[in-house]
Scaffold this motif. Structure first.
Motif, short mmCIF file in Angstrom:
data_model
loop_
_atom_site.label_atom_id
_atom_site.label_comp_id
_atom_site.label_asym_id
_atom_site.label_seq_id
_atom_site.Cartn_x
_atom_site.Cartn_y
_atom_site.Cartn_z
N VAL A 42 0.85 -1.18 0.00
CA VAL A 42 0.00 0.00 0.00
C VAL A 42 0.89 1.24 0.00
N CYS A 43 0.75 2.06 -1.02
CA CYS A 43 1.58 3.25 -1.21
C CYS A 43 0.73 4.50 -1.03
N HIS A 44 1.37 5.61 -0.63
CA HIS A 44 0.63 6.88 -0.55
C HIS A 44 -0.01 7.23 -1.89
N SER A 45 0.62 6.83 -2.99
CA SER A 45 0.05 7.09 -4.31
C SER A 45 -1.30 6.42 -4.49
N ASP A 46 -1.48 5.26 -3.84
CA ASP A 46 -2.77 4.57 -3.91
C ASP A 46 -3.86 5.45 -3.34
N LEU A 47 -3.60 5.99 -2.16
CA LEU A 47 -4.56 6.84 -1.48
C LEU A 47 -4.85 8.11 -2.30
N HIS A 48 -3.79 8.74 -2.79
CA HIS A 48 -3.96 9.97 -3.56
C HIS A 48 -4.79 9.72 -4.82
N THR A 49 -4.57 8.58 -5.46
CA THR A 49 -5.34 8.27 -6.67
C THR A 49 -6.78 7.94 -6.33
N ALA A 50 -6.99 7.15 -5.29
CA ALA A 50 -8.36 6.78 -4.90
C ALA A 50 -9.19 8.02 -4.58
N ARG A 51 -8.54 9.03 -3.97
CA ARG A 51 -9.26 10.23 -3.55
C ARG A 51 -9.09 11.41 -4.49
N VAL A 184 16.50 12.00 4.75
CA VAL A 184 15.57 12.90 5.42
C VAL A 184 14.22 12.22 5.50
N GLY A 185 13.77 11.93 6.72
CA GLY A 185 12.46 11.32 6.90
C GLY A 185 12.54 9.81 7.05
N LEU A 186 11.92 9.28 8.09
CA LEU A 186 11.93 7.84 8.32
C LEU A 186 10.51 7.31 8.21
N GLY A 187 10.17 6.92 6.99
CA GLY A 187 8.87 6.32 6.70
C GLY A 187 9.07 5.17 5.73
N GLY A 188 8.07 4.95 4.87
CA GLY A 188 8.16 3.87 3.90
C GLY A 188 9.37 3.98 3.00
N LEU A 189 9.62 5.19 2.48
CA LEU A 189 10.79 5.41 1.63
C LEU A 189 12.06 5.49 2.46
N GLY A 190 12.02 6.27 3.53
CA GLY A 190 13.22 6.53 4.31
C GLY A 190 13.84 5.27 4.90
N HIS A 191 13.01 4.37 5.40
CA HIS A 191 13.59 3.17 6.02
C HIS A 191 14.24 2.28 4.98
N MET A 192 13.71 2.29 3.74
CA MET A 192 14.36 1.52 2.67
C MET A 192 15.66 2.19 2.24
N ALA A 193 15.70 3.51 2.21
CA ALA A 193 16.93 4.22 1.85
C ALA A 193 18.05 3.88 2.82
N ILE A 194 17.72 3.82 4.11
CA ILE A 194 18.73 3.48 5.11
C ILE A 194 19.24 2.05 4.89
N GLU A 332 -6.54 5.72 6.54
CA GLU A 332 -6.63 6.74 7.59
C GLU A 332 -5.41 6.69 8.50
N ARG A 333 -4.95 5.51 8.81
CA ARG A 333 -3.75 5.38 9.62
C ARG A 333 -2.51 5.88 8.88
N MET A 334 -2.47 5.63 7.58
CA MET A 334 -1.33 6.07 6.78
C MET A 334 -1.22 7.59 6.78
N ILE A 335 -2.35 8.28 6.72
CA ILE A 335 -2.36 9.74 6.76
C ILE A 335 -1.73 10.24 8.06
N LYS A 336 -1.93 9.48 9.13
CA LYS A 336 -1.39 9.86 10.44
C LYS A 336 0.01 9.30 10.68
N SER A 337 0.61 8.68 9.65
CA SER A 337 1.92 8.02 9.77
C SER A 337 1.90 6.93 10.83
N ASP A 338 0.75 6.28 10.99
CA ASP A 338 0.59 5.23 12.00
C ASP A 338 0.85 3.86 11.38
N VAL A 339 2.07 3.68 10.87
CA VAL A 339 2.47 2.38 10.34
C VAL A 339 3.99 2.32 10.34
#
Length: 352
Positions: A42-51, A184-194, A332-339
C-alpha cells in the motif's frame, strides 16, 4: 479480446470508501504473463489516486503497484517465466519502447509517458488500467520481474515502489563503500533508503525532527541520527554528505540540508512533488558546486538489479500485513503516519 472477470477492491468515486467490485482482465496474449497476486503493498500514491488528490483519477480506481505473486499462465512467446515462478510487478506495465529513454532502460522516463499499473491508459481493453488490489493481473513479460526465492514475499512487495524509488538515486549517484549518505524522513521510503545505503557500504545518517525515531534508525542500519531542529547538531554536519535522499512527502525547507552537502554533493528529492517554500537559496549551491535534483522509481533492468541485490543481502521492507477489507482503515492510519513502515495486503483475504 477475451477477458476474465475477477474480484478486486476499488474506489467508485473520489469521496467513496474502497469496496469489493469486479473488473475484467485480458486473456494472456503471446507475450503476456498472468500472475495470481499473493501480496500487494500500500503506497501513498494509492490513497492519492483513490481520492483524486492529484486530479485525473479515473473510476472505479483500483490501486496497487507493489505486486508479488505466482505465475499461472504464460503466452507462447514468453521466455523468461514459466508457470509456478514467483513474479512481481511495480509501477509500470508498458511504455513506448522506442524513445531515447526506453532504449536506455529508463522506461520510467518514457517520453510519451509510461503506462501506470493503475490509472493508466489500457491499450488492450480500452479504458484505464487496474492495479494490484485484485485477484490477478496480466502484464507484458518485459514489465514482469523475478523475485528471489529466499525473500519473504510480503516484505518484498514494497520493494517494487519504496525500494526502487530509493535504490535508483543511490545507484545513479554512485553510492558505495566510503560514501556519506543522509536520509531525510523515516517512513516507507526513508527506512528503505537506510537499509539499501547501508548494504551498499555507505556511512548512513538519518535527519529527524525529533529524537523519537533514533533507535529505529540505528536498528535499520543508520550509523548516526541528527536532529534537524537542533542548530548545533546541524552545524556539526555542515559540508559532510555526498548524497542526501529526501523522502519527505510534503512541502518543507530544503535549505538547511543543502548546507550539509559536501563539495559536489547532491540532495535528491524523491518524496515531494510541487513548488518549494521557502525559496531555494542558490548561494551555497554555487559556492560549493552542490545540486538539488529529483528522481522517480527506476527502469525495469534497474528494478531487477535492486531485487537481486535485496535477495543477496536478504533485504525486505518492515511491514504490517492487513486484510483487503481493512484498507480504508489503513488509509486513515497512513495519513497519520501510524504504520511501521508499510502496509501490505494479504490478498488471500480477497479470494476467500
Amino acid at each position: 479480446m477475451s477477458v476474465t472477470n475477477v474480484k478486486a477492491y476499488g474506489a467508485p468515486a473520489a469521496d467513496a470508501d474502497l469496496k469489493q467490485l469486479n473488473i475484467d482482465r485480458r486473456e494472456p496474449t503471446t507475450k503476456d504473463v498472468e500472475i495470481d497476486i499473493l501480496y500487494c503493498g500500500v503506497c501513498h500514491s494509492d490513497l492519492h489516486t483513490a481520492r483524486n488528490d492529484w486530479g485525473g483519477s479515473m473510476y472505479p480506481a483500483v490501486p496497487g503497484h507493489e505486486i508479488v505473486g505466482r505465475v499461472t499462465r504464460v503466452g507462447s512467446e514468453v521466455s523468461k517465466f514459466k508457470v509456478g515462478d514467483l513474479a512481481a510487478v511495480g509501477c509500470m506495465v508498458d511504455s513506448c519502447g522506442e524513445c531515447p529513454s526506453c532504449k536506455q532502460d529508463l522506461e520510467q522516463y518514457c517520453v510519451p509517458g509510461f503506462t501506470g499499473t493503475y490509472n493508466g491508459k489500457d491499450t488492450h481493453l480500452g479504458g484505464h488500467t487496474y492495479g494490484g488490489y485484485s485477484e490477478k493481473v496480466v502484464v507484458d513479460e518485459h514489465f514482469v520481474l523475478k523475485v528471489p526465492e529466499n525473500l519473504d514475499l510480503a516484505g518484498t512487495a514494497p520493494l517494487l515502489c519504496a525500494g526502487i524509488t530509493t535504490w535508483s538515486p543511490l545507484r545513479h549517484w554512485n553510492v558505495g563503500p566510503g560514501s556519506k549518505v543522509a536520509v531525510v524522513g523515516l517512513g516507507g521510503l526513508g527506512h528503505m533508503a537506510i537499509k539499501l545505503a547501508n548494504a551498499l557500504g555507505a556511512n548512513v545518517t538519518l535527519f529527524s525532527r525529533t529524537p523519537g525515531k533514533t533507535q529505529d534508525a540505528l536498528d535499520l542500519g543508520a550509523h548516526e541520527v541528527v536532529i534537524s531542529t537542533d542548530a548545533q547538531q546541524m552545524k556539526n554536519v555542515a559540508g559532510k554528505f555526498d548524497v542526501i535522499i529526501d523522502t519527505v512527502p510534503y512541502v518543507h525547507d530544503l535549505n538547511p540540508y543543502v548546507g550539509t552537502l559536501a563539495i559536489n554533493g547532491t540532495l535528491v528529492v524523491v518524496g515531494y512533488l510541487g513548488g518549494l517554500e521557502p525559496l531555494l537559496n542558490t548561494v551555497p549551491m554555487i559556492l560549493g558546486r552542490k545540486a538539488v535534483a529529483g528522481s522517480v522509481i527506476g527502469g525495469i533492468a534497474e528494478t531487477q538489479e535492486m531485487l537481486d541485490f535485496c535477495g543477496k543481502h536478504n533485504i525486505t521492507s518492515e511491514i504490517e500485513v492487513i486484510k483487503m477489507q481493512e484498507i480504508n482503515e489503513a488509509y486513515e492510519r497512513m495519513i497519520k503516519s501510524d504504520v511501521r513502515y508499510r502496509f501490505v495486503i494479504d490478498m488471500a483475504s480477497l479470494k476467500a
